[in-house]
Scaffold this motif. Structure first.
Motif, PDB file in Angstrom:
ATOM      1  N   ALA A   1       0.847  -1.194   0.000  1.00  0.00           N
ATOM      2  CA  ALA A   1       0.000   0.000   0.000  1.00  0.00           C
ATOM      3  C   ALA A   1       0.882   1.242   0.000  1.00  0.00           C
ATOM      4  CB  ALA A   1      -0.928   0.009   1.208  1.00  0.00           C
ATOM      5  N   ILE A   2       0.381   2.296  -0.638  1.00  0.00           N
ATOM      6  CA  ILE A   2       1.080   3.581  -0.655  1.00  0.00           C
ATOM      7  C   ILE A   2       0.064   4.658  -0.320  1.00  0.00           C
ATOM      8  CG2 ILE A   2       2.417   5.231  -2.026  1.00  0.00           C
ATOM      9  CD1 ILE A   2       3.342   2.894  -3.746  1.00  0.00           C
ATOM     10  N   SER A   3       0.470   5.587   0.533  1.00  0.00           N
ATOM     11  CA  SER A   3      -0.418   6.693   0.894  1.00  0.00           C
ATOM     12  C   SER A   3       0.293   8.024   0.686  1.00  0.00           C
ATOM     13  CB  SER A   3      -0.845   6.578   2.360  1.00  0.00           C
ATOM     14  OG  SER A   3       0.206   6.996   3.215  1.00  0.00           O
ATOM     15  N   ASP A   4      -0.512   9.095   0.563  1.00  0.00           N
ATOM     16  CA  ASP A   4       0.060  10.417   0.750  1.00  0.00           C
ATOM     17  C   ASP A   4      -0.105  10.732   2.234  1.00  0.00           C
ATOM     18  OD1 ASP A   4      -2.615  11.198   1.103  1.00  0.00           O
ATOM     19  OD2 ASP A   4      -2.788  12.063  -0.911  1.00  0.00           O
TER      20      ASP A   4
ATOM     21  N   PRO B   1       8.050   6.146   5.723  1.00  0.00           N
ATOM     22  CA  PRO B   1       7.666   7.427   5.123  1.00  0.00           C
ATOM     23  C   PRO B   1       8.678   7.873   4.068  1.00  0.00           C
ATOM     24  CG  PRO B   1       8.586   7.771   7.316  1.00  0.00           C
ATOM     25  CD  PRO B   1       8.500   6.289   7.116  1.00  0.00           C
ATOM     26  N   PHE B   2       8.199   8.642   3.099  1.00  0.00           N
ATOM     27  CA  PHE B   2       9.119   9.201   2.095  1.00  0.00           C
ATOM     28  C   PHE B   2       8.905  10.712   1.994  1.00  0.00           C
ATOM     29  CE2 PHE B   2       5.340   7.661  -0.182  1.00  0.00           C
ATOM     30  CZ  PHE B   2       4.990   8.743  -0.979  1.00  0.00           C
ATOM     31  N   HIS B   3       9.980  11.387   1.562  1.00  0.00           N
ATOM     32  CA  HIS B   3       9.993  12.848   1.527  1.00  0.00           C
ATOM     33  C   HIS B   3      10.391  13.349   0.143  1.00  0.00           C
ATOM     34  CE1 HIS B   3      10.566  11.716   5.741  1.00  0.00           C
ATOM     35  NE2 HIS B   3      10.102  12.902   6.080  1.00  0.00           N
ATOM     36  N   HIS B   4      10.054  14.602  -0.133  1.00  0.00           N
ATOM     37  CA  HIS B   4      10.515  15.278  -1.346  1.00  0.00           C
ATOM     38  C   HIS B   4      10.858  16.713  -0.982  1.00  0.00           C
ATOM     39  CE1 HIS B   4      10.982  16.266  -5.542  1.00  0.00           C
ATOM     40  NE2 HIS B   4      10.125  17.284  -5.404  1.00  0.00           N
TER      41      HIS B   4
ATOM     42  N   GLY C   1      12.601  17.683   1.359  1.00  0.00           N
ATOM     43  CA  GLY C   1      12.517  17.841   2.801  1.00  0.00           C
ATOM     44  C   GLY C   1      11.114  17.803   3.370  1.00  0.00           C
ATOM     45  N   GLU C   2      10.103  17.679   2.520  1.00  0.00           N
ATOM     46  CA  GLU C   2       8.714  17.665   2.980  1.00  0.00           C
ATOM     47  C   GLU C   2       8.166  16.236   2.959  1.00  0.00           C
ATOM     48  OE1 GLU C   2       6.769  20.167   4.105  1.00  0.00           O
ATOM     49  OE2 GLU C   2       8.483  21.531   4.000  1.00  0.00           O
ATOM     50  N   LEU C   3       7.463  15.864   4.027  1.00  0.00           N
ATOM     51  CA  LEU C   3       6.832  14.556   4.102  1.00  0.00           C
ATOM     52  C   LEU C   3       5.754  14.444   3.026  1.00  0.00           C
ATOM     53  CD1 LEU C   3       6.439  11.858   5.706  1.00  0.00           C
ATOM     54  CD2 LEU C   3       4.735  13.086   7.078  1.00  0.00           C
ATOM     55  N   GLN C   4       5.821  13.379   2.216  1.00  0.00           N
ATOM     56  CA  GLN C   4       4.875  13.197   1.118  1.00  0.00           C
ATOM     57  C   GLN C   4       3.899  12.040   1.335  1.00  0.00           C
ATOM     58  OE1 GLN C   4       4.809  15.301  -1.721  1.00  0.00           O
ATOM     59  NE2 GLN C   4       6.122  16.477  -0.343  1.00  0.00           N
ATOM     60  N   GLY C   5       4.317  11.041   2.117  1.00  0.00           N
ATOM     61  CA  GLY C   5       3.477   9.874   2.319  1.00  0.00           C
ATOM     62  C   GLY C   5       4.300   8.715   2.834  1.00  0.00           C
ATOM     63  N   CYS C   6       3.797   7.492   2.669  1.00  0.00           N
ATOM     64  CA  CYS C   6       4.564   6.330   3.104  1.00  0.00           C
ATOM     65  C   CYS C   6       4.218   5.106   2.265  1.00  0.00           C
ATOM     66  CB  CYS C   6       4.373   6.054   4.595  1.00  0.00           C
ATOM     67  SG  CYS C   6       2.740   5.461   5.045  1.00  0.00           S
ATOM     68  N   VAL C   7       5.132   4.140   2.290  1.00  0.00           N
ATOM     69  CA  VAL C   7       4.964   2.871   1.597  1.00  0.00           C
ATOM     70  C   VAL C   7       4.857   1.780   2.659  1.00  0.00           C
ATOM     71  CG1 VAL C   7       5.973   1.233  -0.036  1.00  0.00           C
ATOM     72  CG2 VAL C   7       6.323   3.690  -0.351  1.00  0.00           C
TER      73      VAL C   7
END
Length: 214
Positions: free
Chosen positions: A24-27, A85-88, A90-96
């Motif tokens: 699953a992937i979320s913003d 979680p993943f960032h772009h 420096g901003e949090l974008q979502g998680c896998v």
């Protein structure tokens, strides 16, 4: 090269994982992709909000990797999962998320293969699990044997209040650690109660210290 959609790329990536693992992937607010497995399906749909109590919610709130068991109160199905979680910029974008079936539901033993057959071993008697020569070895009181699970699968099989991943090749039962010695580059060496020495690698050292509180 012809254009492709993000969903088609993720579906291909999903084929790399076990049939037991849902992806699953979320913003930061809702799920944007879900691929159920044959063994577990949380019935998530793209657009569903990220619920409180899920590993996705916890990873987004804590802004760090979360790996734990979630009971059936959230989705109606107990599961083990890991969310990163993943960032772009420096901003949090979502998680896998990787979602596993709840292997431990109703189980308290792991059955290992020995030269004489198979031995069911209580979780409390397992000292550590090691990957060596492409085999997963379970070491218990008085004997050892092999198991078909990978070390990653054992992270979800074994109870988290007793077992800690300390190295890419080891999971240890903290109740069988006799002493902890400092080693080079902020790492550690564990002396188990059977005199085995097990390394704590640098990538797990901070996590290990936090869990054991030193």
């Amino acid at each position: 090269m012809k254009s492709f959609t993000i969903d088609s790329l993720l579906d291909v990536m999903g084929e790399l994982f076990s049939d037991e693992i849902s992806i699953a992937i979320s913003d930061t607010k809702k799920y944007i992709y879900y691929r159920p497995s044959k063994r577990i399906d949380l019935k998530i749909s793209a657009g569903d909000p990220v619920k409180a109590g899920t590993i996705a919610y916890k990873a987004l709130a804590q802004k760090q990797k979360v790996s734990e068991f979630i009971d059936r109160d959230v989705f109606g199905v107990p599961y083990h999962g890991m969310a990163v979680p993943f960032h772009h910029d420096g901003e949090l974008q979502g998680c896998v998320m990787a979602i596993y079936p709840a292997y431990t539901d109703g189980k308290s033993v792991v059955t290992v293969k020995t030269p004489d057959g198979w031995n069911p071993v209580s979780f409390t008697d397992v000292k550590y699990v090691e990957v060596k020569d492409r085999k997963t070895i379970v070491v218990a009181d008085g004997f050892s044997g092999t198991h078909k699970n990978t070390l990653q699968e054992f992270e979800y099989l074994l109870p988290r209040d007793s077992f800690v991943r300390c190295h890419r090749s080891f999971i240890v039962n903290v109740h069988h650690i006799k002493e902890i010695f400092p080693d080079t580059h902020s790492t550690f060496v564990l002396a188990m109660d059977d005199e085995t020495k097990i390394p704590v690698s640098q990538s797990y050292a901070s996590y290990f210290r936090k869990l054991l509180g030193f």
